[in-house]
Design a protein around this motif. Structure first.
Motif, PDB file in Angstrom:
ATOM      1  N   ASN A  15       0.842  -1.197   0.000  1.00 50.08           N
ATOM      2  CA  ASN A  15       0.000   0.000   0.000  1.00 50.08           C
ATOM      3  C   ASN A  15       0.878   1.249   0.000  1.00 50.08           C
ATOM      4  O   ASN A  15       1.531   1.555   0.999  1.00 50.08           O
ATOM      5  N   PRO A  16       0.908   2.022  -1.114  1.00 50.76           N
ATOM      6  CA  PRO A  16       1.794   3.186  -1.203  1.00 50.76           C
ATOM      7  C   PRO A  16       1.497   4.239  -0.138  1.00 50.76           C
ATOM      8  O   PRO A  16       2.409   4.884   0.369  1.00 50.76           O
ATOM      9  N   THR A  17       0.217   4.404   0.218  1.00 54.75           N
ATOM     10  CA  THR A  17      -0.139   5.428   1.219  1.00 54.75           C
ATOM     11  C   THR A  17       0.458   5.079   2.568  1.00 54.75           C
ATOM     12  O   THR A  17       1.094   5.910   3.235  1.00 54.75           O
ATOM     13  N   ASN A  18       0.235   3.817   2.998  1.00 51.80           N
ATOM     14  CA  ASN A  18       0.803   3.383   4.288  1.00 51.80           C
ATOM     15  C   ASN A  18       2.324   3.485   4.283  1.00 51.80           C
ATOM     16  O   ASN A  18       2.936   3.928   5.259  1.00 51.80           O
ATOM     17  N   THR A  19       2.889   3.080   3.164  1.00 53.46           N
ATOM     18  CA  THR A  19       4.343   3.101   3.056  1.00 53.46           C
ATOM     19  C   THR A  19       4.893   4.514   3.199  1.00 53.46           C
ATOM     20  O   THR A  19       5.865   4.758   3.907  1.00 53.46           O
ATOM     21  N   LYS A 109      -3.235  -1.325  12.135  1.00 46.18           N
ATOM     22  CA  LYS A 109      -3.645  -0.185  11.302  1.00 46.18           C
ATOM     23  C   LYS A 109      -5.040   0.279  11.744  1.00 46.18           C
ATOM     24  O   LYS A 109      -5.854  -0.560  12.144  1.00 46.18           O
ATOM     25  N   PRO A 110      -5.347   1.588  11.608  1.00 46.20           N
ATOM     26  CA  PRO A 110      -4.474   2.701  11.219  1.00 46.20           C
ATOM     27  C   PRO A 110      -3.431   2.980  12.302  1.00 46.20           C
ATOM     28  O   PRO A 110      -3.674   2.748  13.489  1.00 46.20           O
ATOM     29  N   PHE A 111      -2.251   3.455  11.863  1.00 44.90           N
ATOM     30  CA  PHE A 111      -1.117   3.612  12.758  1.00 44.90           C
ATOM     31  C   PHE A 111      -1.286   4.777  13.714  1.00 44.90           C
ATOM     32  O   PHE A 111      -1.793   5.842  13.347  1.00 44.90           O
ATOM     33  N   GLN A 112      -0.831   4.580  14.953  1.00 48.22           N
ATOM     34  CA  GLN A 112      -0.638   5.653  15.916  1.00 48.22           C
ATOM     35  C   GLN A 112       0.871   5.882  15.993  1.00 48.22           C
ATOM     36  O   GLN A 112       1.626   4.995  16.402  1.00 48.22           O
ATOM     37  N   GLN A 113       1.336   7.057  15.566  1.00 43.68           N
ATOM     38  CA  GLN A 113       2.772   7.287  15.427  1.00 43.68           C
ATOM     39  C   GLN A 113       3.532   7.055  16.727  1.00 43.68           C
ATOM     40  O   GLN A 113       4.611   6.462  16.734  1.00 43.68           O
ATOM     41  N   GLU A 114       2.946   7.521  17.849  1.00 46.86           N
ATOM     42  CA  GLU A 114       3.637   7.339  19.135  1.00 46.86           C
ATOM     43  C   GLU A 114       3.786   5.850  19.460  1.00 46.86           C
ATOM     44  O   GLU A 114       4.813   5.404  19.984  1.00 46.86           O
ATOM     45  N   GLU A 115       2.744   5.057  19.128  1.00 46.73           N
ATOM     46  CA  GLU A 115       2.801   3.617  19.405  1.00 46.73           C
ATOM     47  C   GLU A 115       3.843   2.946  18.511  1.00 46.73           C
ATOM     48  O   GLU A 115       4.627   2.107  18.972  1.00 46.73           O
ATOM     49  N   VAL A 116       3.843   3.316  17.220  1.00 52.95           N
ATOM     50  CA  VAL A 116       4.817   2.750  16.298  1.00 52.95           C
ATOM     51  C   VAL A 116       6.232   3.037  16.778  1.00 52.95           C
ATOM     52  O   VAL A 116       7.097   2.150  16.841  1.00 52.95           O
ATOM     53  N   LEU A 117       6.488   4.334  17.133  1.00 55.17           N
ATOM     54  CA  LEU A 117       7.830   4.709  17.570  1.00 55.17           C
ATOM     55  C   LEU A 117       8.222   3.978  18.847  1.00 55.17           C
ATOM     56  O   LEU A 117       9.361   3.513  18.984  1.00 55.17           O
ATOM     57  N   ALA A 118       7.289   3.838  19.782  1.00 53.87           N
ATOM     58  CA  ALA A 118       7.577   3.150  21.043  1.00 53.87           C
ATOM     59  C   ALA A 118       7.918   1.681  20.813  1.00 53.87           C
ATOM     60  O   ALA A 118       8.880   1.146  21.381  1.00 53.87           O
ATOM     61  N   ARG A 119       7.118   1.017  19.951  1.00 45.84           N
ATOM     62  CA  ARG A 119       7.356  -0.408  19.707  1.00 45.84           C
ATOM     63  C   ARG A 119       8.655  -0.631  18.922  1.00 45.84           C
ATOM     64  O   ARG A 119       9.402  -1.568  19.202  1.00 45.84           O
ATOM     65  N   VAL A 120       8.892   0.231  17.943  1.00 43.53           N
ATOM     66  CA  VAL A 120      10.126   0.108  17.167  1.00 43.53           C
ATOM     67  C   VAL A 120      11.345   0.294  18.061  1.00 43.53           C
ATOM     68  O   VAL A 120      12.301  -0.494  18.026  1.00 43.53           O
ATOM     69  N   ASN A 121      11.337   1.377  18.881  1.00 46.73           N
ATOM     70  CA  ASN A 121      12.460   1.624  19.783  1.00 46.73           C
ATOM     71  C   ASN A 121      12.652   0.488  20.791  1.00 46.73           C
ATOM     72  O   ASN A 121      13.775   0.083  21.090  1.00 46.73           O
TER      73      ASN A 121
END
Length: 431
Positions: A15-19, A109-121
């Motif tokens: 999905n280009p938008t998600n990407t 999805k849909p992504f929560q940026q703070e959650e994504v950053l927390a899980r990635v870190n």
């Protein structure tokens, strides 16, 4: 404060938008980001790059996220890279399936940026710590391996030291036993030479046909009567000495015979007898104590399959220890006291159920406490003064009996009541 801002992340999503959303957000957060449009593309790119973490979409054309993850974990080059699934699915079964394939987490999805950053870190940190732990484990394993090798080398040196100690005792005993008969043979040879010279001269007088008076006078000068009486005794004495040296030589060969890689048939009594003969110099009487009596109660034993040289080393150790215990028990006792209660080593052999032989070596020496008995077979344990024992003799003896011959070696003892070592060995090799 963000962590791992220089880490490398791969996004796999069709999905280009998600990407684009994820790409812009992660790049703005300081990460290096690579994008793959599907599973096939991701696997191809992973042949050239190695990201620190992969964000993997579940629903994709071609091979889906589950199969892509399965292939990642099957490859040694990519199996350690943490994978976080991205999905709109809320079914717990799908999440369990993903985790069972080796994924570390899910992002919904849909992504929560703070959650994504927390899980990635979080997972980058865990991955980093895991790598550090693996490195430390590898370093520690290398250190322990090196330490183990050093320990094994030290043990080999100690075993060699114990063998050299036994060899020194063996050489001392043999030298002592050979010196005695060699000494009286050497001494008798002087008299023997004189006797022969006198007899030759006396016979020469007969050849000259001298008078009977001169012959009688010469016979008196050389004490012919004593000479004729003592000469056979001198010859017998030398013969006895030679036979004794031959016995020592045979015993030495029996004791120290080289073992082959395979066990051979051997008469246990020959091994015990050869050991006793080699230690005979320590059994004799001295100014301080009477002779140590060795009582041999031998049963009717068959030949057994064994390593004779190794068993003789065990007999040497046990009998020498018994002598040490008796010598220690004599301290402070008078000659008459010891004679009233003589030092004794009793060796008994028995055949048990036609399958095992039992060898008991018992002394009436100082004995052992319960604490000493518990440690007596431990490596480096010794009750002897520094420099007089390696602490390996009984440990090696037990190893020879148990590991090399499938038998047992046990001790029974009470303080001041002596000690008894019992060996059981199978008649035939069980292997």
């Amino acid at each position: 404060m963000l962590t791992h801002t220089k880490s490398f992340i791969m996004i796999v999503d069709d999905n280009p938008t998600n990407t684009k959303v994820l790409f812009d957000f992660l790049q703005a957060s300081g990460f290096r980001v690579l994008v793959a449009k599907n599973g096939e593309s991701a696997l191809e790119k992973l042949q050239a790059v190695s990201p620190d973490l992969i964000l993997l979409d579940v629903m994709m054309p071609g091979i889906d996220g589950f199969e892509t993850c399965d292939r990642l974990k099957a490859s040694p080059a990519t199996q350690e890279i943490p994978v976080i699934f991205m999905t709109a699915l809320s079914d717990a079964v799908d999440k369990v399936k993903g985790l069972s394939l080796g994924a570390v987490d899910y992002i919904t999805k849909p992504f929560q940026q703070e959650e994504v950053l927390a899980r990635v870190n979080l997972h980058l940190k865990l991955h980093h710590l895991n790598k550090q732990l693996e490195q430390r484990v590898a370093e520690r394993t290398a250190e322990l391996t090196f330490a183990l090798e050093k320990l094994q080398q030290s043990q080999l040196q100690l075993v060699q030291s114990e063998k050299m100690s036994a060899l020194g005792q063996l050489v001392a005993g043999v030298a002592h036993e050979i010196n005695n008969p060699a000494g009286f043979i050497k001494g008798n040879l002087i008299h023997f030479q004189e006797y022969i010279q006198d007899l030759i001269h006396h016979i020469y007088l007969y050849q000259k046909r001298v008078s009977e008076a001169e012959i009688a006078q010469h016979a008196e000068e050389i004490d012919l009567e004593y000479l004729l009486e003592d000469l056979p005794k001198t010859l017998a004495s030398m013969q006895q000495g030679v036979e004794r040296i031959c016995d020592i030589s045979v015993s030495l060969r029996t004791f120290s015979r080289a073992d082959s890689n395979a066990k051979i048939l051997f008469n246990i009594h020959d091994g015990i007898d050869s050991t006793i003969l080699i230690l005979k110099h320590r059994l004799k009487a001295s100014n301080e104590h009477p002779a140590i009596e060795v009582v041999r109660n031998y049963g009717n034993l068959p030949l057994i399959e064994c390593f004779p040289g190794q068993l003789n080393q065990v007999f040497m150790n046990l009998i020498a220890n018994a002598i040490d215990a008796l010598e220690e028990s004599n301290i402070g006792r008078s000659f008459s006291d010891i004679k009233a209660n003589p030092n004794q080593i009793i060796i008994q052999t028995t055949l048990i159920d036609k399958n095992y032989i039992l060898i008991k070596i018992k002394d009436n020496g100082v004995g052992m406490s319960d604490e000493v008995q518990k440690k007596v077979f431990d490596n480096l344990f010794t009750t002897k003064p520094v420099g007089q024992g390696t602490g390996l003799g009984l440990a090696i003896a037990k190893s020879i009996i148990v590991e090399k011959h499938g038998g047992t070696l046990e001790v029974k003892s009470l303080p001041k009541e002596g000690a008894e070592f019992a060996i059981t060995i199978p008649v035939r090799d069980k292997n």
